[in-house]
Write a protein that holds these residues in place. Structure first.
Motif, PDB file in Angstrom:
ATOM      1  N   GLU A 131       0.815  -1.216   0.000  1.00  0.00           N
ATOM      2  CA  GLU A 131       0.000   0.000   0.000  1.00  0.00           C
ATOM      3  C   GLU A 131       0.849   1.266   0.000  1.00  0.00           C
ATOM      4  OE1 GLU A 131      -0.492  -2.354   2.773  1.00  0.00           O
ATOM      5  OE2 GLU A 131      -1.671  -3.469   1.310  1.00  0.00           O
ATOM      6  N   THR A 146       3.621   4.409  -7.083  1.00  0.00           N
ATOM      7  CA  THR A 146       2.816   4.002  -8.244  1.00  0.00           C
ATOM      8  C   THR A 146       3.071   4.921  -9.444  1.00  0.00           C
ATOM      9  OG1 THR A 146       0.959   5.285  -7.380  1.00  0.00           O
ATOM     10  CG2 THR A 146       0.994   2.933  -6.869  1.00  0.00           C
ATOM     11  N   ASP A 175       6.411 -11.922  -3.262  1.00  0.00           N
ATOM     12  CA  ASP A 175       5.086 -12.506  -3.056  1.00  0.00           C
ATOM     13  C   ASP A 175       5.177 -13.708  -2.121  1.00  0.00           C
ATOM     14  OD1 ASP A 175       6.177 -14.504  -4.586  1.00  0.00           O
ATOM     15  OD2 ASP A 175       4.632 -14.463  -6.134  1.00  0.00           O
ATOM     16  N   TRP A 235       4.557  -0.297 -11.196  1.00  0.00           N
ATOM     17  CA  TRP A 235       3.116  -0.155 -11.375  1.00  0.00           C
ATOM     18  C   TRP A 235       2.879   0.396 -12.774  1.00  0.00           C
ATOM     19  CZ3 TRP A 235      -1.072  -2.019  -9.336  1.00  0.00           C
ATOM     20  CH2 TRP A 235      -2.296  -1.416  -9.586  1.00  0.00           C
ATOM     21  N   ASP A 236       2.065  -0.311 -13.560  1.00  0.00           N
ATOM     22  CA  ASP A 236       1.810   0.133 -14.935  1.00  0.00           C
ATOM     23  C   ASP A 236       0.472   0.856 -15.078  1.00  0.00           C
ATOM     24  OD1 ASP A 236      -0.133  -1.848 -14.920  1.00  0.00           O
ATOM     25  OD2 ASP A 236       0.892  -3.142 -16.353  1.00  0.00           O
ATOM     26  N   VAL A 255      -2.337  -0.344 -13.915  1.00  0.00           N
ATOM     27  CA  VAL A 255      -3.393  -1.343 -13.722  1.00  0.00           C
ATOM     28  C   VAL A 255      -2.960  -2.417 -12.735  1.00  0.00           C
ATOM     29  CG1 VAL A 255      -4.812  -3.087 -14.888  1.00  0.00           C
ATOM     30  CG2 VAL A 255      -4.232  -0.962 -16.072  1.00  0.00           C
ATOM     31  N   GLU A 256      -1.710  -2.877 -12.878  1.00  0.00           N
ATOM     32  CA  GLU A 256      -1.210  -3.967 -12.043  1.00  0.00           C
ATOM     33  C   GLU A 256       0.304  -3.836 -11.884  1.00  0.00           C
ATOM     34  OE1 GLU A 256      -2.457  -7.270 -14.385  1.00  0.00           O
ATOM     35  OE2 GLU A 256      -0.916  -6.969 -15.893  1.00  0.00           O
ATOM     36  N   TRP A 257       0.856  -4.645 -10.979  1.00  0.00           N
ATOM     37  CA  TRP A 257       2.306  -4.680 -10.797  1.00  0.00           C
ATOM     38  C   TRP A 257       2.894  -5.537 -11.905  1.00  0.00           C
ATOM     39  CZ3 TRP A 257       4.373  -1.195  -7.892  1.00  0.00           C
ATOM     40  CH2 TRP A 257       3.603  -0.641  -6.871  1.00  0.00           C
ATOM     41  N   ASP A 258       3.800  -4.968 -12.662  1.00  0.00           N
ATOM     42  CA  ASP A 258       4.373  -5.601 -13.837  1.00  0.00           C
ATOM     43  C   ASP A 258       5.811  -6.021 -13.558  1.00  0.00           C
ATOM     44  OD1 ASP A 258       4.469  -6.250 -16.714  1.00  0.00           O
ATOM     45  OD2 ASP A 258       5.910  -4.600 -16.771  1.00  0.00           O
ATOM     46  N   CYS A 279       2.311 -10.408 -14.916  1.00  0.00           N
ATOM     47  CA  CYS A 279       1.523  -9.859 -13.815  1.00  0.00           C
ATOM     48  C   CYS A 279       2.024 -10.467 -12.511  1.00  0.00           C
ATOM     49  CB  CYS A 279       0.046 -10.182 -14.035  1.00  0.00           C
ATOM     50  SG  CYS A 279      -1.002  -9.510 -12.749  1.00  0.00           S
ATOM     51  N   PHE A 336       1.713 -10.362  -8.121  1.00  0.00           N
ATOM     52  CA  PHE A 336       0.865  -9.975  -6.995  1.00  0.00           C
ATOM     53  C   PHE A 336       1.704  -9.915  -5.719  1.00  0.00           C
ATOM     54  CE2 PHE A 336      -1.812 -12.084 -10.106  1.00  0.00           C
ATOM     55  CZ  PHE A 336      -2.784 -11.117 -10.310  1.00  0.00           C
TER      56      PHE A 336
END
Length: 100
Positions: free
Chosen positions: A50, A54, A63, A72-73, A75-78, A83, A85
């Motif tokens: 959090e 970004t 992970d 951060w792209d 939309v998601e962590w690249d 992808c 998480f």
């Protein structure tokens, strides 16, 4: 690690060095344990995702099974097209200087 614990470890490292110098009468000597404590304190700490930047900054993330460089792209962590998480992050370490 809380600031209080970091402070305690730092004080203990200093006291170990002082004790070893008194016992060995060697001002240049540092105890191995004190050196290890300082190295431990120098390590970056993992932070919750959090708080991760970004803005596209490349960071180190995990992970719990894998560590990867991610950003951060929007939309998601690249992680280089994959992808990812992540559960925690830290800034990438400084690149060491080339010896002269």
């Amino acid at each position: 690690m809380t600031p209080e614990v970091r402070s305690l470890i730092s004080r203990m490292a200093g006291q170990l060095d002082q004790f070893v110098r008194q016992v060995t009468d060697n001002r240049c000597f540092q105890s191995d344990l004190a050196t290890e404590a300082r190295a431990f304190l120098a390590q970056p700490e993992w932070q919750p995702m959090e708080t991760a930047p970004t803005d596209g900054t490349l960071i180190l993330a995990h992970d719990y099974d894998t560590i990867a460089c991610v950003s951060w792209d929007g939309v998601e962590w690249d992680a280089d097209g994959i992808c990812f998480f992540p559960a925690g992050w830290q800034y990438l370490p400084e690149i060491p200087e080339v010896p002269q």
